[in-house]
Design a protein around this motif. Structure first.
Motif, PDB file in Angstrom:
ATOM      1  N   ARG A  27       0.818  -1.206   0.000  1.00 53.62           N
ATOM      2  CA  ARG A  27       0.000   0.000   0.000  1.00 53.62           C
ATOM      3  C   ARG A  27       0.855   1.261   0.000  1.00 53.62           C
ATOM      4  NH1 ARG A  27      -2.088   3.178   4.100  1.00 53.62           N
ATOM      5  NH2 ARG A  27      -4.098   4.150   3.682  1.00 53.62           N
ATOM      6  N   GLU A  28       2.042   1.172   0.586  1.00 56.39           N
ATOM      7  CA  GLU A  28       2.905   2.334   0.687  1.00 56.39           C
ATOM      8  C   GLU A  28       3.315   2.875  -0.682  1.00 56.39           C
ATOM      9  OE1 GLU A  28       3.171   3.287   3.796  1.00 56.39           O
ATOM     10  OE2 GLU A  28       2.118   1.453   4.267  1.00 56.39           O
ATOM     11  N   ILE A  29       3.389   2.006  -1.684  1.00 54.65           N
ATOM     12  CA  ILE A  29       3.898   2.393  -2.988  1.00 54.65           C
ATOM     13  C   ILE A  29       2.916   3.282  -3.731  1.00 54.65           C
ATOM     14  CG2 ILE A  29       4.665   1.528  -5.246  1.00 54.65           C
ATOM     15  CD1 ILE A  29       5.564  -1.020  -3.773  1.00 54.65           C
ATOM     16  N   GLY A  30       1.656   2.885  -3.751  1.00 54.51           N
ATOM     17  CA  GLY A  30       0.705   3.573  -4.605  1.00 54.51           C
ATOM     18  C   GLY A  30      -0.279   4.483  -3.906  1.00 54.51           C
ATOM     19  N   GLN A  31      -0.373   4.416  -2.576  1.00 49.85           N
ATOM     20  CA  GLN A  31      -1.412   5.184  -1.894  1.00 49.85           C
ATOM     21  C   GLN A  31      -0.910   5.617  -0.527  1.00 49.85           C
ATOM     22  OE1 GLN A  31      -5.058   3.076  -1.366  1.00 49.85           O
ATOM     23  NE2 GLN A  31      -6.170   4.845  -0.606  1.00 49.85           N
ATOM     24  N   LEU A  32      -0.252   6.755  -0.494  1.00 53.09           N
ATOM     25  CA  LEU A  32       0.342   7.237   0.735  1.00 53.09           C
ATOM     26  C   LEU A  32      -0.653   8.067   1.536  1.00 53.09           C
ATOM     27  CD1 LEU A  32       3.882   8.370  -0.466  1.00 53.09           C
ATOM     28  CD2 LEU A  32       3.303   6.282   0.759  1.00 53.09           C
ATOM     29  N   SER A  33      -0.870   7.678   2.782  1.00 56.76           N
ATOM     30  CA  SER A  33      -1.631   8.523   3.698  1.00 56.76           C
ATOM     31  C   SER A  33      -0.654   9.529   4.299  1.00 56.76           C
ATOM     32  CB  SER A  33      -2.267   7.676   4.798  1.00 56.76           C
ATOM     33  OG  SER A  33      -1.252   7.133   5.637  1.00 56.76           O
ATOM     34  N   ILE A  34      -1.169  10.423   5.167  1.00 59.95           N
ATOM     35  CA  ILE A  34      -0.294  11.401   5.809  1.00 59.95           C
ATOM     36  C   ILE A  34       0.774  10.701   6.634  1.00 59.95           C
ATOM     37  CG2 ILE A  34      -0.205  13.260   7.525  1.00 59.95           C
ATOM     38  CD1 ILE A  34      -2.999  14.065   6.628  1.00 59.95           C
ATOM     39  N   MET A  75       0.049   1.101  13.878  1.00 62.96           N
ATOM     40  CA  MET A  75      -1.011   2.009  13.436  1.00 62.96           C
ATOM     41  C   MET A  75      -1.881   1.363  12.365  1.00 62.96           C
ATOM     42  SD  MET A  75      -0.953   4.687  15.246  1.00 62.96           S
ATOM     43  CE  MET A  75      -2.107   5.662  14.293  1.00 62.96           C
ATOM     44  N   ALA A  76      -1.268   0.562  11.486  1.00 60.90           N
ATOM     45  CA  ALA A  76      -2.033  -0.131  10.454  1.00 60.90           C
ATOM     46  C   ALA A  76      -2.994  -1.135  11.087  1.00 60.90           C
ATOM     47  CB  ALA A  76      -1.091  -0.833   9.477  1.00 60.90           C
ATOM     48  N   TYR A  77      -2.530  -1.836  12.112  1.00 58.02           N
ATOM     49  CA  TYR A  77      -3.378  -2.824  12.805  1.00 58.02           C
ATOM     50  C   TYR A  77      -4.526  -2.125  13.531  1.00 58.02           C
ATOM     51  CZ  TYR A  77      -4.832  -6.524  15.997  1.00 58.02           C
ATOM     52  OH  TYR A  77      -5.577  -7.437  16.698  1.00 58.02           O
ATOM     53  N   VAL A  78      -4.208  -1.026  14.234  1.00 55.97           N
ATOM     54  CA  VAL A  78      -5.239  -0.277  14.956  1.00 55.97           C
ATOM     55  C   VAL A  78      -6.265   0.290  13.978  1.00 55.97           C
ATOM     56  CG1 VAL A  78      -5.690   1.721  16.426  1.00 55.97           C
ATOM     57  CG2 VAL A  78      -3.713   0.273  16.883  1.00 55.97           C
ATOM     58  N   SER A  79      -5.797   0.739  12.818  1.00 49.43           N
ATOM     59  CA  SER A  79      -6.687   1.300  11.803  1.00 49.43           C
ATOM     60  C   SER A  79      -7.671   0.264  11.288  1.00 49.43           C
ATOM     61  CB  SER A  79      -5.874   1.862  10.634  1.00 49.43           C
ATOM     62  OG  SER A  79      -5.086   2.950  11.044  1.00 49.43           O
ATOM     63  N   LEU A  80      -7.216  -0.988  11.208  1.00 47.82           N
ATOM     64  CA  LEU A  80      -8.109  -2.053  10.767  1.00 47.82           C
ATOM     65  C   LEU A  80      -9.247  -2.281  11.754  1.00 47.82           C
ATOM     66  CD1 LEU A  80      -5.561  -4.733   9.458  1.00 47.82           C
ATOM     67  CD2 LEU A  80      -7.171  -3.413   8.078  1.00 47.82           C
ATOM     68  N   LYS A  81      -8.964  -2.048  13.043  1.00 50.69           N
ATOM     69  CA  LYS A  81      -9.947  -2.314  14.089  1.00 50.69           C
ATOM     70  C   LYS A  81     -10.820  -1.101  14.428  1.00 50.69           C
ATOM     71  CE  LYS A  81      -8.480  -6.516  14.753  1.00 50.69           C
ATOM     72  NZ  LYS A  81      -9.333  -7.671  14.417  1.00 50.69           N
ATOM     73  N   SER A  82     -10.321   0.106  14.150  1.00 54.10           N
ATOM     74  CA  SER A  82     -11.027   1.311  14.559  1.00 54.10           C
ATOM     75  C   SER A  82     -11.288   2.229  13.370  1.00 54.10           C
ATOM     76  CB  SER A  82     -10.223   2.067  15.625  1.00 54.10           C
ATOM     77  OG  SER A  82     -10.797   3.314  15.907  1.00 54.10           O
ATOM     78  N   GLU A  87      -9.961   7.092  10.002  1.00 57.52           N
ATOM     79  CA  GLU A  87     -10.281   8.406   9.447  1.00 57.52           C
ATOM     80  C   GLU A  87      -9.200   9.427   9.775  1.00 57.52           C
ATOM     81  OE1 GLU A  87     -14.099   9.602  10.791  1.00 57.52           O
ATOM     82  OE2 GLU A  87     -15.185   8.044   9.670  1.00 57.52           O
ATOM     83  N   ILE A  88      -8.632   9.336  10.991  1.00 56.66           N
ATOM     84  CA  ILE A  88      -7.580  10.274  11.391  1.00 56.66           C
ATOM     85  C   ILE A  88      -6.308  10.032  10.577  1.00 56.66           C
ATOM     86  CG2 ILE A  88      -6.040  10.960  13.272  1.00 56.66           C
ATOM     87  CD1 ILE A  88      -8.366  10.313  15.193  1.00 56.66           C
ATOM     88  N   VAL A  89      -5.952   8.760  10.406  1.00 56.36           N
ATOM     89  CA  VAL A  89      -4.711   8.411   9.722  1.00 56.36           C
ATOM     90  C   VAL A  89      -4.829   8.581   8.212  1.00 56.36           C
ATOM     91  CG1 VAL A  89      -3.084   6.541   9.232  1.00 56.36           C
ATOM     92  CG2 VAL A  89      -3.984   6.836  11.545  1.00 56.36           C
ATOM     93  N   ASP A  90      -5.908   8.037   7.639  1.00 54.88           N
ATOM     94  CA  ASP A  90      -6.043   8.018   6.187  1.00 54.88           C
ATOM     95  C   ASP A  90      -6.908   9.144   5.640  1.00 54.88           C
ATOM     96  OD1 ASP A  90      -4.503   5.741   6.076  1.00 54.88           O
ATOM     97  OD2 ASP A  90      -6.211   4.387   6.189  1.00 54.88           O
ATOM     98  N   GLY A  91      -7.773   9.724   6.489  1.00 53.92           N
ATOM     99  CA  GLY A  91      -8.698  10.728   6.004  1.00 53.92           C
ATOM    100  C   GLY A  91      -9.950  10.083   5.426  1.00 53.92           C
ATOM    101  N   LYS A  92     -10.898  10.928   4.968  1.00 56.64           N
ATOM    102  CA  LYS A  92     -12.153  10.448   4.406  1.00 56.64           C
ATOM    103  C   LYS A  92     -12.314  10.970   2.985  1.00 56.64           C
ATOM    104  CE  LYS A  92     -15.851  10.792   6.884  1.00 56.64           C
ATOM    105  NZ  LYS A  92     -16.927  11.385   7.713  1.00 56.64           N
TER     106      LYS A  92
END
Length: 221
Positions: A27-34, A75-82, A87-92
């Motif tokens: 995912r890091e290659i093609g779709q970077l979050s903040i 953070m990736a694991y927490v994002s999967l669960k929450s 939304e905070i990490v990746d945005g909407k």
């Protein structure tokens, strides 16, 4: 001797960074979050600093890189669960054009001007805003565009934005409101197709013909 050290450090760090990004995921290659972007910059800065100063032990570069990788994985694991963390990490996603109408308020919130909109529409092979039914600004900054259909198809199918109504067992109230429906309506419709427990649904969307696409959690083929 110093040049040889620089060459060896460069090679080691080159392969180390490849391993780091493989661990962090494709995912890091093609779709970077903040967060992805910040981690990538920090890793690059650590690598450059280590190469420029051959006298600094490489462990001072490797350890911070390892810490950054651990943060990213956690953070990736927490994002999967929450959903909130996600939304905070990746945005909407933000709808900029809704059923052919430009949402200037949404554009201002995203600090997105008309030049940006027209450029990305052209990149999607759209010549005019009048040809757009929906335009959605993704968290990655990419503009997803849904073209208008001909009048006959629109009358037959209606006009619906294909947004998820359920994600990871949670009803997306905002998306339901956009199509003029309620969570009560959704639950009633799902019961009609035999789905009583929303928590068991990983993904649900509504097609233009009124049928649902439903994916059940951990469902075996």
């Amino acid at each position: 001797m110093e040049y040889m050290t620089i060459i060896l450090r460069t090679l080691v760090l080159y392969f180390l960074i490849i391993v780091v990004f493989r661990i962090m995921g494709k995912r890091e290659i093609g779709q970077l979050s903040i967060l992805d972007f910040v981690v990538s910059i920090m890793i690059a800065e650590l690598a450059v600093t280590s190469i420029e100063d051959p006298n600094t032990p490489m462990i001072r570069t490797i350890v911070p890189m390892g810490i950054l990788v651990m943060i990213q994985i956690i953070m990736a694991y927490v994002s999967l669960k929450s959903e909130k963390v996600r939304e905070i990490v990746d945005g909407k996603p933000t709808v900029l054009i809704d059923r052919g109408k430009i949402d200037e308020t949404a554009m201002k919130k995203q600090r997105y001007n008309f030049d940006d909109l027209l450029i990305q529409l052209r990149e999607n092979n759209i010549a005019s805003v009048s040809d757009v039914e929906f335009a959605i600004l993704e968290p990655s900054g990419k503009l997803s565009v849904i073209k208008k259909e001909d009048d006959t198809k629109q009358k037959d199918a209606g006009t619906l934005l294909p947004l998820p109504l359920i994600l990871d067992g949670k009803v997306q109230e905002e998306h339901l409101e956009r199509i003029g429906k309620t969570s009560l309506w959704l639950r009633q419709e799902l019961r009609k197709v035999g789905q009583k427990d929303i928590k068991c649904i990983s993904y649900c969307s509504l097609h233009k013909n009124g049928s649902f696409f439903i994916d059940i959690k951990n469902e075996k083929k």
